[in-house]
Design an enzyme around this catalytic site. Structure first.
Site, PDB file in Angstrom:
ATOM      1  N   CYS A 279       0.992  -1.581   0.487  1.00 35.21           N
ATOM      2  CA  CYS A 279       0.028   0.311  -0.636  1.00 35.21           C
ATOM      3  C   CYS A 279       1.088   0.939  -0.327  1.00 35.21           C
ATOM      4  CB  CYS A 279      -0.789   0.165   1.370  1.00 35.21           C
ATOM      5  SG  CYS A 279      -2.669   1.411   1.122  1.00 35.21           S
TER       6      CYS A 279
ATOM      7  N   ASP B 139       0.342   3.545   1.959  1.00 34.60           N
ATOM      8  CA  ASP B 139       0.614   4.248   3.024  1.00 34.60           C
ATOM      9  C   ASP B 139       1.848   4.379   3.700  1.00 34.60           C
ATOM     10  OD1 ASP B 139       0.721   4.396   6.092  1.00 34.60           O
ATOM     11  OD2 ASP B 139      -1.663   3.466   5.875  1.00 34.60           O
TER      12      ASP B 139
ATOM     13  N   ARG C 216       3.189   4.818   6.460  1.00 35.10           N
ATOM     14  CA  ARG C 216       3.567   3.843   7.526  1.00 35.10           C
ATOM     15  C   ARG C 216       3.773   2.360   7.301  1.00 35.10           C
ATOM     16  NH1 ARG C 216      -2.096   4.096  10.556  1.00 35.10           N
ATOM     17  NH2 ARG C 216      -2.872   3.951   8.165  1.00 35.10           N
TER      18      ARG C 216
ATOM     19  N   HIS D 213      -2.455  -4.256   4.798  1.00 33.55           N
ATOM     20  CA  HIS D 213      -2.111  -3.591   6.257  1.00 33.55           C
ATOM     21  C   HIS D 213      -3.056  -3.399   7.005  1.00 33.55           C
ATOM     22  CE1 HIS D 213      -2.835   0.973   5.786  1.00 33.55           C
ATOM     23  NE2 HIS D 213      -2.521   0.386   4.626  1.00 33.55           N
TER      24      HIS D 213
ATOM     25  N   CYS E  33      -6.114   0.279   6.699  1.00 35.17           N
ATOM     26  CA  CYS E  33      -5.950   0.764   6.126  1.00 35.17           C
ATOM     27  C   CYS E  33      -7.079   1.931   5.321  1.00 35.17           C
ATOM     28  CB  CYS E  33      -6.079  -0.359   4.599  1.00 35.17           C
ATOM     29  SG  CYS E  33      -5.136   0.262   2.734  1.00 35.17           S
TER      30      CYS E  33
HETATM   31 CO    CO Z   1      -3.635   1.278   2.784  1.00 40.13          CO
END
Ligand code: CO
Length: 221
Positions: free
Chosen positions: A55, A57, A59, A111, A114
Site C-alpha cells: 500500500c 500508506d 507507515r 496492512h 488501511c
Molecule cells: Co493502506
C-alpha cells in the site's frame, strides 16, 4: 507569473524540504563508512530477489520493515496494494520483475487500518480513489454474511486480509507468472499483512509456487 507568487522559486528550497538533502548526504556517507564498496556494487547489478506489492500508506515502507538494503527489493505500491489487470503500471512492474529480474518471491503486503480498505466499505474518498477501491468494495459485498458479524474495525481488518488473498489470486493468474511456472522458474507468491500498531507482519498462509498449489488453494483454475 506575479513576482509575489511564492517565496521560494528558483534556487532556494524551503527548510522542510531542504533538510532532506542533508539527510541524504548523511545517509550516503554512513553507507560508505560501513561498506566502502556499497554504491560501487549497487551500480553494477540490479538483481533483487523480492518484488514487494504494498500500500502507498506512509507507515508501510518496503525495505525497512523486512530489514533489507537498497538493491534487495523491487517495489510497487498503490492504494490498498491491488494487482488489477487494467493497471499498466502494476502489470509492467510484475512482468519486469518476473521475466527480466527473475525475482524468487512476490510479496503482497496489506496492512491493518488501511484507508483504502476503509474507503471501500464506508466511502468518503475522492472520486478517483473511490473508483480505484471498487474491486475491494465488491469483495466486501461478496463476503457480506461474514462481515455482518463483525464490528467496524474488525470488518476493515478482515477485508484487508481478504484483499491480500485476492491479489495473490490475481497474481497467480497472470500470464507472466503462468509462463514462469510453466518454464519451472522458481517463483513463490506470498500474502502478508502488516500491523501498523505493533510493527509486525502476519503470514496469511496463502503462499503459492506453482499452478497446482494455486488451484488447490483457490479451488479454481
Ligand atoms: Co493502506
Amino acid at each position: 507569473m506575479p513576482e509575489s507568487c511564492c517565496q521560494h522559486h528558483g534556487a532556494s528550497l524551503p527548510p522542510d524540504v531542504d533538510h532532506l538533502f542533508n539527510n541524504n548526504r548523511a545517509w550516503a556517507a554512513k553507507m560508505v563508512e560501513k561498506d566502502p564498496e556499497f554504491f560501487t556494487r549497487l551500480k553494477k547489478t540490479h538483481a533483487p530477489e523480492f518484488l514487494w506489492i504494498g500500500c502507498s500508506d506512509a507507515r508501510v515502507p518496503a525495505n525497512e520493515l523486512i530489514g533489507l538494503a537498497p538493491g534487495e527489493v523491487f517495489v510497487h505500491r498503490n492504494i490498498a496494494n491491488q494487482v488489477l489487470a487494467a493497471d499498466m503500471n502494476c502489470q509492467s512492474v510484475v512482468e519486469y520483475a518476473v521475466e527480466v529480474l527473475k525475482v524468487k518471491h512476490i510479496v503482497v503486503m496489506g496492512h491493518y487500518d488501511c484507508g483504502g480498505v476503509t474507503a471501500a466499505i464506508h466511502g468518503g474518498a475522492p472520486d478517483m480513489v473511490d473508483h480505484w477501491v471498487r474491486p475491494i468494495r465488491k469483495l466486501f459485498f461478496r463476503h457480506r454474511d461474514e462481515m455482518a458479524g463483525l464490528d467496524r474495525k474488525a470488518q476493515i481488518n478482515r477485508l484487508a486480509e481478504m484483499n491480500v488473498v485476492e491479489q495473490v489470486k490475481n497474481l497467480a493468474h497472470l500470464p507472466s507468472v503462468r509462463r514462469a511456472w510453466e518454464k519451472e522458474q522458481f517463483l513463490m507468491i506470498h500474502g502478508w499483512v502488516y500491523g501498523v500498531n505493533d510493527g509486525l507482519i502476519k503470514d496469511l498462509g496463502v503462499s503459492v509456487e506453482c499452478v497446482a498449489t494455486a488451484e488447490a488453494l483457490f479451488h479454481e483454475g
